[in-house]
Design an enzyme around this catalytic site. Structure first.
Site, short mmCIF file in Angstrom:
data_model
loop_
_atom_site.label_atom_id
_atom_site.label_comp_id
_atom_site.label_asym_id
_atom_site.label_seq_id
_atom_site.Cartn_x
_atom_site.Cartn_y
_atom_site.Cartn_z
CD GLN A 114 34.86 -1.23 66.11
OE1 GLN A 114 34.70 -1.90 64.40
NE2 GLN A 114 35.14 -2.20 66.37
CG HIS A 167 27.95 -16.44 68.75
ND1 HIS A 167 27.08 -15.92 68.40
CD2 HIS A 167 28.96 -14.98 68.25
CE1 HIS A 167 27.52 -14.21 68.75
NE2 HIS A 167 28.63 -14.21 68.39
CG ASP A 213 33.27 -13.70 66.50
OD1 ASP A 213 32.96 -13.51 65.35
OD2 ASP A 213 32.76 -13.84 67.27
CB THR A 232 34.09 -6.92 61.14
OG1 THR A 232 35.04 -5.81 61.10
CG2 THR A 232 33.62 -6.11 62.75
#
Ligand code: SPD
Length: 275
Positions: A31, A62, A155, A157
């Site tokens: 990416q 978080h 966690d 994208t």
């Protein structure tokens, strides 16, 4: 002259952050990775044009990805984080002294390196002796670890491109198999204003595997709509009936007991989609 980073959050909707300096701009194997020093929100990490985290507002996401499941599980000791290469979720998990092992499986090692360099307050826990970092694909990792974890935190994208497979039933089955009999998993789940249908589909997909499925919410000021959703899939525990705060207090900026209970209240437009 003013310099601005803009994220196109939805067609016709942009969020702008003014920045002083671009600190990193690379194409990794997976990416495009950018880091900006913003005027107002500290350093900003961007993946493929999409805001991942800023130093100033990261705590909402978080803390809320990590603590609701940790306080709900009766006796969590082993936690796996899939993604989360910035280290913010790992830091939150390791605030609990009873966590014995925290494994983090991130596919892109360049994200981890950028976090170490530009996000020291997030990546501080990489050095914790209870943490073990694996730079590899989460699918293969899960295949090797059956019936092992108490909690798995995804966690990831957004569900676009390669990451879309992290929101499908094949992946959730692997998660199910890697959890112990009373395991819990939590995954970031977009927002109910722009992505209502996505959330309803996600709920139905997870519900085919996990008997107990819940959405809960947190503000995250730089994410689309400003309100972010998390989905919790649990084999046994209920986050309202079984939550147990006697495990001990930790230092947080947002999460607390009342936030825990309140965050599971659902907006009517979502409630009617998943009933
Ligand atoms: N639209 C933003 C969604 C980002 C979710 N993951 C963020 C990773 C931070 N650790």
């Amino acid at each position: 002259m003013e310099k601005w980073f803009f994220e196109v959050q939805e067609p016709g909707v942009k969020l702008g952050l003014e920045y002083e300096e671009k600190l990193l701009d690379i194409q990794t194997k997976y990416q495009k990775l950018e880091v900006y020093k913003t005027k107002r929100l500290g350093n900003l990490m961007v993946l493929d044009g999409c805001i991942m985290t800023t130093e100033k507002d990261e705590f909402f996401y978080h803390e809320m990805l990590s603590h609701p499941s940790i306080y709900t599980h009766k006796d969590p000791k082993k936690v796996l984080i899939i993604g989360g290469g910035d280290g913010g979720t790992l830091r939150e998990v390791l605030k609990h002294s009873f966590i014995q092992e925290a494994h983090l499986c991130e596919i892109d090692g360049e994200v981890i390196e950028a976090a170490k360099k530009f996000f020291p307050t997030l990546s501080e826990s990489f050095k914790d002796p209870r943490a073990k970092i694996f730079v590899e694909d989460g699918f293969a990792f899960l295949d090797r670890s059956k019936n092992y974890y108490d909690i798995i935190l995804v966690d990831a994208t957004d569900p676009i491109g390669e990451a879309a497979k992290l929101y499908e039933s094949d992946f959730f089955l692997k998660i199910y198999n890697s959890l112990k009999d009373d395991g819990i998993f939590t995954i970031q789940a977009e927002n109910f204003f722009y992505k209502l249908n996505f959330m309803a589909d996600l709920y139905k997909t997870v519900k085919k595997l996990f008997p107990n499925v819940y959405f809960y919410f947190s503000p995250v000021i730089t994410y689309p709509s400003g309100t972010w959703a998390f989905l919790m899939g649990s084999k046994k525990y209920n986050p309202i009936k079984d939550v147990n705060f006697s495990k001990g207090d930790i230092s947080t900026k947002y999460y607390n007991r009342n936030i825990h209970y309140g965050s599971f209240s659902l907006p009517q437009m979502l409630k009617s989609m998943i009933k």
